[in-house]
Design an enzyme around this catalytic site. Structure first.
Site, short mmCIF file in Angstrom:
data_model
loop_
_atom_site.label_atom_id
_atom_site.label_comp_id
_atom_site.label_asym_id
_atom_site.label_seq_id
_atom_site.Cartn_x
_atom_site.Cartn_y
_atom_site.Cartn_z
N CYS A 101 0.87 -1.17 0.00
CA CYS A 101 0.00 0.00 0.00
C CYS A 101 0.90 1.22 0.00
O CYS A 101 2.07 1.12 0.38
CB CYS A 101 -0.87 0.00 1.25
SG CYS A 101 -2.18 1.25 1.17
N CYS A 103 -0.04 4.17 1.63
CA CYS A 103 -0.40 5.16 2.66
C CYS A 103 0.66 5.37 3.75
O CYS A 103 0.79 6.47 4.27
CB CYS A 103 -1.75 4.82 3.31
SG CYS A 103 -1.74 3.31 4.28
N LYS A 176 -12.37 -4.74 1.89
CA LYS A 176 -11.87 -3.87 2.95
C LYS A 176 -12.78 -2.66 3.05
O LYS A 176 -12.93 -1.89 2.10
CB LYS A 176 -10.45 -3.44 2.62
CG LYS A 176 -9.85 -2.49 3.64
CD LYS A 176 -8.39 -2.25 3.37
CE LYS A 176 -7.81 -1.24 4.34
NZ LYS A 176 -6.39 -0.98 4.06
N ARG A 186 -3.73 3.65 12.42
CA ARG A 186 -3.21 4.83 11.72
C ARG A 186 -2.33 5.65 12.65
O ARG A 186 -1.35 6.25 12.20
CB ARG A 186 -4.36 5.66 11.15
CG ARG A 186 -5.03 4.90 10.01
CD ARG A 186 -6.13 5.69 9.36
NE ARG A 186 -6.85 4.82 8.42
CZ ARG A 186 -8.01 5.12 7.87
NH1 ARG A 186 -8.59 6.28 8.14
NH2 ARG A 186 -8.59 4.29 7.03
N LYS A 229 -11.95 -7.39 6.03
CA LYS A 229 -11.38 -6.52 7.04
C LYS A 229 -12.27 -5.32 7.27
O LYS A 229 -12.67 -4.72 6.27
CB LYS A 229 -10.01 -6.08 6.52
CG LYS A 229 -9.29 -5.10 7.39
CD LYS A 229 -8.03 -4.71 6.70
CE LYS A 229 -7.42 -3.55 7.46
NZ LYS A 229 -6.33 -2.95 6.78
N SER A 255 -7.02 -3.12 14.47
CA SER A 255 -6.55 -2.38 15.64
C SER A 255 -7.67 -1.91 16.56
O SER A 255 -7.53 -1.95 17.79
CB SER A 255 -5.71 -1.19 15.18
OG SER A 255 -6.46 -0.36 14.32
N TYR A 294 -3.49 -9.18 16.42
CA TYR A 294 -2.41 -8.68 17.28
C TYR A 294 -2.24 -9.57 18.51
O TYR A 294 -1.30 -9.39 19.27
CB TYR A 294 -2.70 -7.23 17.69
CG TYR A 294 -2.79 -6.32 16.47
CD1 TYR A 294 -1.63 -5.85 15.85
CD2 TYR A 294 -4.02 -5.98 15.90
CE1 TYR A 294 -1.69 -5.06 14.72
CE2 TYR A 294 -4.10 -5.20 14.76
CZ TYR A 294 -2.93 -4.74 14.17
OH TYR A 294 -3.00 -3.97 13.04
C1 PBG Z 1 -2.92 0.13 5.03
C2 PBG Z 1 -3.54 -0.66 6.11
C3 PBG Z 1 -4.42 -0.25 7.13
C4 PBG Z 1 -4.60 -1.35 7.96
C5 PBG Z 1 -3.86 -2.41 7.42
N1 PBG Z 1 -3.24 -1.97 6.27
C6 PBG Z 1 -4.99 1.09 7.44
C7 PBG Z 1 -5.98 1.73 6.60
O1 PBG Z 1 -6.44 1.23 5.57
O2 PBG Z 1 -6.28 2.85 6.96
C8 PBG Z 1 -5.42 -1.36 9.22
C9 PBG Z 1 -5.07 -2.42 10.20
C10 PBG Z 1 -5.64 -2.23 11.55
O3 PBG Z 1 -6.43 -1.31 11.82
O4 PBG Z 1 -5.28 -3.04 12.42
N2 PBG Z 1 -3.71 0.51 4.00
#
Ligand code: PBG
Length: 303
Positions: A101, A103, A176, A186, A229, A255, A294
């Site tokens: 990704c 980001c 997702k 984040r 997810k 998370s 986790y």
């Molecule tokens: C990256 C990504 C994210 C997560 C995993 N890969 C964040 C998002 O899309 O904002 C989130 C994982 C989590 O919240 O545990 N794109």
């Protein structure tokens, strides 16, 4: 004997955060119990997880330097490429999933490149493919695109095959959602969008039929495993996919799910261990084969 679903170690994937830093660990305030790890601490953690019977990890990097294109994502000297190589060198049997990704590496925090302030889907694809090749070359066993650009699985599959990585699998974050449950991540990965949100490319939480279309497209493009997810708030989606598709399914207990349980447990409101096992058990019951959590390291000790 009559139990219908079981949790087992073989299904667990532990997400880890890695960063170049002088100290070994930096605690993540939004995710009590989790830390950003230095390269050395990452290798120690990987060895320990493998010893406990966790078969796989997924890596997230916090780069030194962010830019508009997310260049550190595809640089062979970037934190994740070095982290993959270090883990594969120390614990070759541990499977390494590489999250692909932009980001974490872009200064604007979006999962794709911006053109006139908007994420440009097609301009992002070559960058994602390049990132995937960098991670495959570093030794990643599994490429896990989480950006949600359309067509990225196909672009990544082609690039992997052309570069001699036919043997690497793609676990696609096919389904997702644009979820508020990613908040603590984040903060941990320092990847929140500076402006706007991710609703243009992530899915509307109200939709389930759209999940079938996303899943079918990713399979057609070459995904080996589909991921849903978050997990807990989307168990119905997982079940619906399980009933429709015969490929392995993964679910990411994200998370926010982690943080909620940890907060309630810390306040003494719930029995932490029982709730963790019940929660992950529900994700199995809904149809997931692979669990990203986790709690993987801890659960592996309990089972
Ligand atoms: C990256 C990504 C994210 C997560 C995993 N890969 C964040 C998002 O899309 O904002 C989130 C994982 C989590 O919240 O545990 N794109």
């Amino acid at each position: 004997m009559v139990r219908e679903t079981r949790l087992s170690r073989e299904q667990l994937v532990m997400p880890l955060f890695v960063r170049d830093m002088p100290e070994e660990r930096r605690a993540i305030a939004s995710m009590p119990g989790q830390s950003q790890l230095s390269l050395t601490a990452l290798v120690t953690e990987a060895r320990e997880l493998y010893r406990r019977g966790v078969p796989a990890i997924i890596l997230f990097g916090i780069p030194e330097h962010k830019d508009a294109q997310g260049s550190e994502g595809h640089s062979p000297d970037g934190i994740i490429a070095r982290a993959i190589a270090a883990v594969k060198d120390a614990v070759p049997e541990l499977l390494v999933f590489a999250d692909v990704c932009l980001c974490e590496y872009t200064d604007h925090g979006h999962c794709g490149v911006l053109v006139d302030g908007d994420v440009d889907n097609d301009a992002t694809l070559p960058l994602l493919a390049r990132e995937a090749i960098t991670y495959a070359r570093a030794g990643a066993d599994v490429i896990a695109p989480s950006d949600m650009m359309d067509g990225r699985v196909g672009a990544i599959r082609d690039a992997l095959d052309e570069n001699g990585f036919q043997d690497r699998s793609i676990v696609s974050y096919a389904v997702k959602y644009a979820s508020a449950f990613y908040g603590p991540f984040r903060a941990a990965a320092e990847s929140a969008p500076q402006e706007g949100d991710r609703r243009g490319y992530q899915m509307d939480p109200a939709n389930v039929r759209e999940a079938f279309r996303e899943a079918a497209l990713d399979l057609e493009e070459g995904a080996d495993v589909l991921m849903v997810k978050p997990a807990l708030a989307y168990l119905d989606v997982l079940r619906a996919l399980r009933d429709r598709f015969d490929v392995p399914l993964a679910a990411y207990s994200v998370s926010g799910e982690y943080a909620m349980v940890e907060a309630a447990a810390a306040a003494g409101h719930i029995d932490r261990r029982a709730v963790i096992l019940e929660t992950l058990g529900s994700v199995r019951r809904a149809g997931a084969d692979i669990l990203l959590t986790y709690w993987a390291g801890e659960v592996a000790e309990w089972l």
